[in-house]
Design a protein around this motif. Structure first.
Motif, mmCIF file in Angstrom:
data_model
loop_
_atom_site.group_PDB
_atom_site.id
_atom_site.type_symbol
_atom_site.label_atom_id
_atom_site.label_comp_id
_atom_site.label_asym_id
_atom_site.label_seq_id
_atom_site.Cartn_x
_atom_site.Cartn_y
_atom_site.Cartn_z
ATOM 1 N N ALA A 205 0.943 -1.195 0.024
ATOM 2 C CA ALA A 205 0.005 -0.229 -0.014
ATOM 3 C C ALA A 205 0.936 1.286 -0.012
ATOM 4 O O ALA A 205 2.069 1.061 0.285
ATOM 5 C CB ALA A 205 -0.893 0.089 1.422
ATOM 6 N N LEU A 206 0.306 2.306 -0.263
ATOM 7 C CA LEU A 206 1.158 3.720 -0.424
ATOM 8 C C LEU A 206 0.922 4.267 1.125
ATOM 9 O O LEU A 206 0.855 5.430 1.094
ATOM 10 C CB LEU A 206 0.516 4.627 -1.328
ATOM 11 C CG LEU A 206 0.215 4.121 -2.765
ATOM 12 C CD1 LEU A 206 -0.462 4.933 -3.643
ATOM 13 C CD2 LEU A 206 1.616 3.837 -3.328
ATOM 14 N N PRO A 210 6.662 -1.181 5.506
ATOM 15 C CA PRO A 210 7.554 -2.242 4.702
ATOM 16 C C PRO A 210 6.794 -3.338 4.466
ATOM 17 O O PRO A 210 5.999 -4.031 5.355
ATOM 18 C CB PRO A 210 8.885 -2.471 5.545
ATOM 19 C CG PRO A 210 8.738 -1.119 6.460
ATOM 20 C CD PRO A 210 7.501 -0.753 6.596
ATOM 21 N N VAL A 211 6.851 -4.188 3.244
ATOM 22 C CA VAL A 211 6.379 -5.280 3.164
ATOM 23 C C VAL A 211 7.460 -6.338 2.343
ATOM 24 O O VAL A 211 8.379 -5.893 2.034
ATOM 25 C CB VAL A 211 5.102 -5.413 2.010
ATOM 26 C CG1 VAL A 211 4.062 -4.390 2.482
ATOM 27 C CG2 VAL A 211 5.780 -4.693 0.586
ATOM 28 N N PRO A 212 7.367 -7.488 2.682
ATOM 29 C CA PRO A 212 8.338 -8.441 2.074
ATOM 30 C C PRO A 212 8.608 -8.370 0.450
ATOM 31 O O PRO A 212 7.425 -8.154 -0.405
ATOM 32 C CB PRO A 212 7.754 -10.016 2.479
ATOM 33 C CG PRO A 212 6.628 -9.704 3.408
ATOM 34 C CD PRO A 212 6.213 -8.388 3.137
ATOM 35 N N VAL A 213 9.840 -8.364 0.068
ATOM 36 C CA VAL A 213 10.119 -8.455 -1.545
ATOM 37 C C VAL A 213 10.362 -10.092 -1.536
ATOM 38 O O VAL A 213 11.405 -10.570 -1.064
ATOM 39 C CB VAL A 213 11.257 -7.939 -1.419
ATOM 40 C CG1 VAL A 213 11.911 -8.047 -3.100
ATOM 41 C CG2 VAL A 213 10.781 -6.237 -1.531
ATOM 42 N N THR A 214 9.891 -10.367 -2.537
ATOM 43 C CA THR A 214 10.133 -11.852 -2.961
ATOM 44 C C THR A 214 11.067 -12.187 -4.204
ATOM 45 O O THR A 214 11.226 -11.194 -4.976
ATOM 46 C CB THR A 214 8.965 -12.894 -3.323
ATOM 47 O OG1 THR A 214 7.945 -12.262 -4.260
ATOM 48 C CG2 THR A 214 8.096 -12.903 -2.065
ATOM 49 N N SER A 222 12.774 -6.244 1.675
ATOM 50 C CA SER A 222 11.699 -5.710 2.046
ATOM 51 C C SER A 222 11.493 -4.474 1.259
ATOM 52 O O SER A 222 12.431 -3.737 0.871
ATOM 53 C CB SER A 222 11.637 -5.098 3.593
ATOM 54 O OG SER A 222 12.626 -4.331 3.908
ATOM 55 N N GLY A 223 10.622 -3.732 1.066
ATOM 56 C CA GLY A 223 10.260 -2.455 0.344
ATOM 57 C C GLY A 223 8.864 -1.641 0.896
ATOM 58 O O GLY A 223 8.066 -2.585 1.460
ATOM 59 N N SER A 224 9.166 -0.483 0.841
ATOM 60 C CA SER A 224 7.813 0.266 1.126
ATOM 61 C C SER A 224 7.739 1.337 0.045
ATOM 62 O O SER A 224 8.478 1.646 -0.536
ATOM 63 C CB SER A 224 7.875 1.011 2.571
ATOM 64 O OG SER A 224 9.106 1.665 2.195
ATOM 65 N N THR A 236 11.404 2.815 -0.713
ATOM 66 C CA THR A 236 12.635 2.419 0.083
ATOM 67 C C THR A 236 12.779 0.789 0.128
ATOM 68 O O THR A 236 11.914 0.145 0.512
ATOM 69 C CB THR A 236 12.155 2.961 1.426
ATOM 70 O OG1 THR A 236 12.194 4.502 1.308
ATOM 71 C CG2 THR A 236 13.443 2.655 2.235
ATOM 72 N N LEU A 237 13.856 0.464 -0.130
ATOM 73 C CA LEU A 237 14.328 -0.878 -0.048
ATOM 74 C C LEU A 237 15.075 -1.163 1.052
ATOM 75 O O LEU A 237 15.894 -0.299 1.436
ATOM 76 C CB LEU A 237 14.869 -1.470 -1.403
ATOM 77 C CG LEU A 237 14.410 -1.139 -2.762
ATOM 78 C CD1 LEU A 237 14.919 -1.691 -4.005
ATOM 79 C CD2 LEU A 237 13.052 -2.002 -2.670
ATOM 80 N N GLY A 238 14.940 -2.262 1.699
ATOM 81 C CA GLY A 238 15.729 -2.775 2.944
ATOM 82 C C GLY A 238 16.165 -4.054 3.095
ATOM 83 O O GLY A 238 15.842 -5.058 2.094
#
Length: 281
Positions: A205-206, A210-214, A222-224, A236-238
């Motif tokens: 969502a905007l 952070p949500v998982p990146v597969t 992760s990314g947001s 933003t990537l983590g």
């Protein structure tokens, strides 16, 4: 971005034992997804000196690819065993601080200062100052409508001519789609010079949460997302709960091209890098 075939991995630690602390530091940044240009900016060195260190590292280890060497060192958890590699560098090469985790300033990855639209630059700096795990309020109906109408939606291909020849991929594509619930799905596909591929996918969502990146891009998990305007997306990537980079995607007025502006976590001074994508779908 390449991932060429190199010599087979040897016993644990044997690769690292052949390398200097500075060579290991350069390879660590390479494993995190940095380019030659951004590593040079991060370490305050020239691109020629970074390439020379990578050539020396390949020669010492018998590897055919710097990124494959970095990947094998990462698999041996060399970075975990040597948390302060840069501190051991020789005084003759100058004092270079290792990359620090956190959003203390814009990128050394990646790395060029350009004239992006003011809204993109402003959004990038705001994103760099925002706490990585601080979610913003849910999107308002107006923002949800903007998401549906965003010119970012579609499929884009990187103009690879702007990538240094020694690390130029065959192709890089990124696509954005928006579901009825206003969650954005981002898909990235990188085809390496040898035909191997890397891919990553996330749905968020905007709200900056952070949500998982597969996928198989080991340097991010992760990314947001935030969207300050219909034609701008802040991502933003983590990795392991810490920010790696913040990227601003901005679409041109004719909607045929998209600029990616990247800021890397850990740089002492704001330095921006840009890539250009062309719409292909």
């Amino acid at each position: 971005m390449e991932r060429l075939t190199g010599a087979p991995a040897r016993g644990p630690g044997s690769l690292a034992e052949k390398l200097t602390a500075r060579e290991l530091e350069v390879l660590r940044l390479l494993a995190e997804g940095h380019t030659i240009k951004s590593i040079a900016v991060q370490l305050d060195r020239t691109e020629a000196s970074i390439n020379e260190r990578l050539r020396d590292a390949r020669r010492k280890t018998g590897m055919g690819s710097s990124r494959e060497l970095a990947r094998q060192l990462g698999a041996q958890k060399i970075w975990d065993r040597n948390p302060d590699l840069a501190a051991a560098s020789s005084p003759a090469e100058g004092s270079v601080q290792p990359a620090r985790r956190g959003l203390s300033g814009p990128k050394g990855r990646i790395a060029m200062l350009i004239a992006t639209p003011l809204i993109a630059a402003g959004s990038l700096l705001m994103a760099a100052d925002a706490p990585f795990n601080a979610a913003l309020p849910q999107a308002t109906p107006a923002l949800a409508s903007a998401a549906r109408a965003s010119p970012l939606v579609g499929r884009w291909a990187l103009d690879v001519t702007g990538v240094p020849a020694e690390e130029r991929p065959r192709s890089v594509t990124i696509s954005f789609s928006v579901a009825p619930d206003q969650r954005w799905t981002t898909e990235v596909q990188i085809v390496n010079p040898d035909g191997g591929s890397l891919h990553a996918e996330s749905t968020a969502a905007l709200d900056a949460a952070p949500v998982p990146v597969t996928g198989n891009m080991g340097f991010i998990d992760s990314g947001s997302l935030r969207q300050p305007a219909p034609g701008t997306l802040v991502m933003t990537l983590g990795k392991d709960g810490a920010p790696v980079s913040t990227r601003v995607y901005t679409v041109s007025r004719d909607r045929r091209s998209m600029t990616e502006t990247i800021i890397w976590a850990g740089s002492a001074m704001p330095r921006l890098e840009t890539n250009t994508f062309r719409r292909i779908g």
